[in-house]
Each structure stands twice: as structure tokens, then as C-alpha cells.
Write a protein that holds these residues in place. Structure first.
Motif, PDB file in Angstrom:
ATOM      1  N   SER A  78       0.827  -1.201   0.000  1.00  0.00           N
ATOM      2  CA  SER A  78       0.000   0.000   0.000  1.00  0.00           C
ATOM      3  C   SER A  78       0.867   1.259   0.000  1.00  0.00           C
ATOM      4  O   SER A  78       0.671   2.168  -0.821  1.00  0.00           O
ATOM      5  CB  SER A  78      -0.924  -0.019   1.224  1.00  0.00           C
ATOM      6  N   SER A 136       3.035   1.695  -3.293  1.00  0.00           N
ATOM      7  CA  SER A 136       2.307   2.042  -4.516  1.00  0.00           C
ATOM      8  C   SER A 136       1.440   3.282  -4.352  1.00  0.00           C
ATOM      9  O   SER A 136       0.886   3.784  -5.334  1.00  0.00           O
ATOM     10  CB  SER A 136       1.404   0.874  -4.936  1.00  0.00           C
ATOM     11  N   THR A 192      -1.395   3.254  -2.795  1.00  0.00           N
ATOM     12  CA  THR A 192      -2.758   2.754  -2.963  1.00  0.00           C
ATOM     13  C   THR A 192      -3.380   2.496  -1.598  1.00  0.00           C
ATOM     14  O   THR A 192      -2.831   1.737  -0.802  1.00  0.00           O
ATOM     15  CB  THR A 192      -2.754   1.431  -3.765  1.00  0.00           C
ATOM     16  N   GLU A 193      -4.509   3.128  -1.325  1.00  0.00           N
ATOM     17  CA  GLU A 193      -5.230   2.865  -0.069  1.00  0.00           C
ATOM     18  C   GLU A 193      -5.728   1.427  -0.091  1.00  0.00           C
ATOM     19  O   GLU A 193      -6.356   0.999  -1.048  1.00  0.00           O
ATOM     20  CB  GLU A 193      -6.407   3.817   0.081  1.00  0.00           C
ATOM     21  N   ALA A 251     -10.117   1.031   1.244  1.00  0.00           N
ATOM     22  CA  ALA A 251     -10.279   1.184  -0.210  1.00  0.00           C
ATOM     23  C   ALA A 251     -11.738   1.189  -0.647  1.00  0.00           C
ATOM     24  O   ALA A 251     -12.092   1.846  -1.620  1.00  0.00           O
ATOM     25  CB  ALA A 251      -9.527   0.077  -0.950  1.00  0.00           C
ATOM     26  N   ASN A 284      -5.257  -6.403  -5.106  1.00  0.00           N
ATOM     27  CA  ASN A 284      -6.003  -6.092  -6.323  1.00  0.00           C
ATOM     28  C   ASN A 284      -7.503  -6.245  -6.130  1.00  0.00           C
ATOM     29  O   ASN A 284      -8.281  -5.408  -6.588  1.00  0.00           O
ATOM     30  CB  ASN A 284      -5.517  -6.961  -7.487  1.00  0.00           C
ATOM     31  N   THR A 328      -8.896  -3.377  -3.871  1.00  0.00           N
ATOM     32  CA  THR A 328      -8.763  -2.029  -4.431  1.00  0.00           C
ATOM     33  C   THR A 328      -9.372  -1.928  -5.821  1.00  0.00           C
ATOM     34  O   THR A 328      -9.154  -0.943  -6.517  1.00  0.00           O
ATOM     35  CB  THR A 328      -7.282  -1.598  -4.498  1.00  0.00           C
ATOM     36  N   GLU A 361      -6.925  -1.197  -8.485  1.00  0.00           N
ATOM     37  CA  GLU A 361      -6.192   0.066  -8.442  1.00  0.00           C
ATOM     38  C   GLU A 361      -4.711  -0.184  -8.164  1.00  0.00           C
ATOM     39  O   GLU A 361      -3.850   0.483  -8.726  1.00  0.00           O
ATOM     40  CB  GLU A 361      -6.775   1.004  -7.383  1.00  0.00           C
ATOM     41  N   TYR A 362      -4.420  -1.146  -7.307  1.00  0.00           N
ATOM     42  CA  TYR A 362      -3.021  -1.479  -7.034  1.00  0.00           C
ATOM     43  C   TYR A 362      -2.317  -1.866  -8.332  1.00  0.00           C
ATOM     44  O   TYR A 362      -1.247  -1.356  -8.639  1.00  0.00           O
ATOM     45  CB  TYR A 362      -2.917  -2.614  -6.001  1.00  0.00           C
ATOM     46  N   ARG A 393      -1.678   1.090 -10.619  1.00  0.00           N
ATOM     47  CA  ARG A 393      -0.602   1.978 -10.149  1.00  0.00           C
ATOM     48  C   ARG A 393       0.772   1.379 -10.359  1.00  0.00           C
ATOM     49  O   ARG A 393       1.699   2.086 -10.760  1.00  0.00           O
ATOM     50  CB  ARG A 393      -0.801   2.332  -8.685  1.00  0.00           C
TER      51      ARG A 393
END
Length: 121
Positions: free
Chosen positions: A60, A63, A65-66, A70, A105, A108, A111-112, A115
Motif C-alpha cells: 500500500s 504504490s 494505494t489505499e 479502499a 487487487n 482495491t 487500483e493497485y 498503479r
């Protein structure tokens, strides 16, 4: 605190390192699904659970990424542990690192993946 250090030290020698590929980078993934499942079944998985939380936090942070919030609601640690239980049951030959990326993945909505796969500007 000593038992934690002893457990981590023992874990380093019990679980032989196995290389995993993630995003073109080799990582050491010493924890496989068989070890995860056995430790969870025996209620002796504290070190493994901390390993999973650390991986999730590291992915997290690395990257941007929350993960834990999320979906707008907090994902609890116990939910992540249960997700890994189910993953390891379905993929007994996999390693926990690969499962952790899959969990990142899934939680999120990829989103991970977007990113870490984005081309640098």
C-alpha cells in the motif's frame, strides 16, 4: 518480546526462501500456503498474520494505494486473514506473497495493479 524474536528467527530457518516474481522484481517469499494453513489451524499463526499485515502495508505504501479503507469501509485484519485462508485453500501450492498481491487487487478494484503497472512520466 523475546518469544517474538525467537519465533521470527526460527521461521527464517524453518521456511526455506523461495523466489517469487511480482511486477518484474524478485522478492523472497518464504511463507507458502501450506505453512499458512497449518499455522492457522493450530492457532499459532501470530507471526504469519503479522507478515501478511506488513506485506499489505508495504504494498500500500509503496504504490500509494489505499488498502484498508479502499472500499469506503474499513477492512479488518481478521477479514484479511480469512481471505488468505480461503485463498490458500483454493491455491495450496501458492505462496502468501502472491496471495497478498491478489488480495490487494481484489480489495482495491485493481487500483493497485494500475498503479504499479503505470508507465513513469
Amino acid at each position: 518480546m523475546k518469544p517474538v524474536y525467537i519465533a521470527i528467527f526460527a521461521l527464517a530457518f524453518i521456511a526455506p526462501p523461495a523466489a517469487s516474481r511480482a511486477g518484474g522484481v524478485n522478492v523472497q517469499a518464504p511463507l507458502n500456503c501450506a505453512q499458512w494453513a497449518e499455522a492457522r489451524k493450530m492457532n499459532s499463526s501470530n507471526v504469519y498474520e503479522a507478515y501478511l499485515v506488513g506485506l499489505l502495508n508495504g504494498l500500500s505504501l509503496g504504490s500509494g494505494t489505499e488498502f484498508w479503507f479502499a472500499t469506503g469501509a474499513e477492512l479488518k485484519r481478521e477479514q484479511a486473514f480469512y481471505w488468505m485462508d480461503v485463498y490458500c485453500q483454493a491455491h495450496p501450492l501458492a505462496d502468501v506473497f502472491t496471495g497478498t498481491v491478489a488480495l490487494m487487487n481484489e480489495n482495491t478494484n485493481n487500483e493497485y495493479y494500475r498503479r504499479v503497472s503505470a508507465q513513469p512520466e
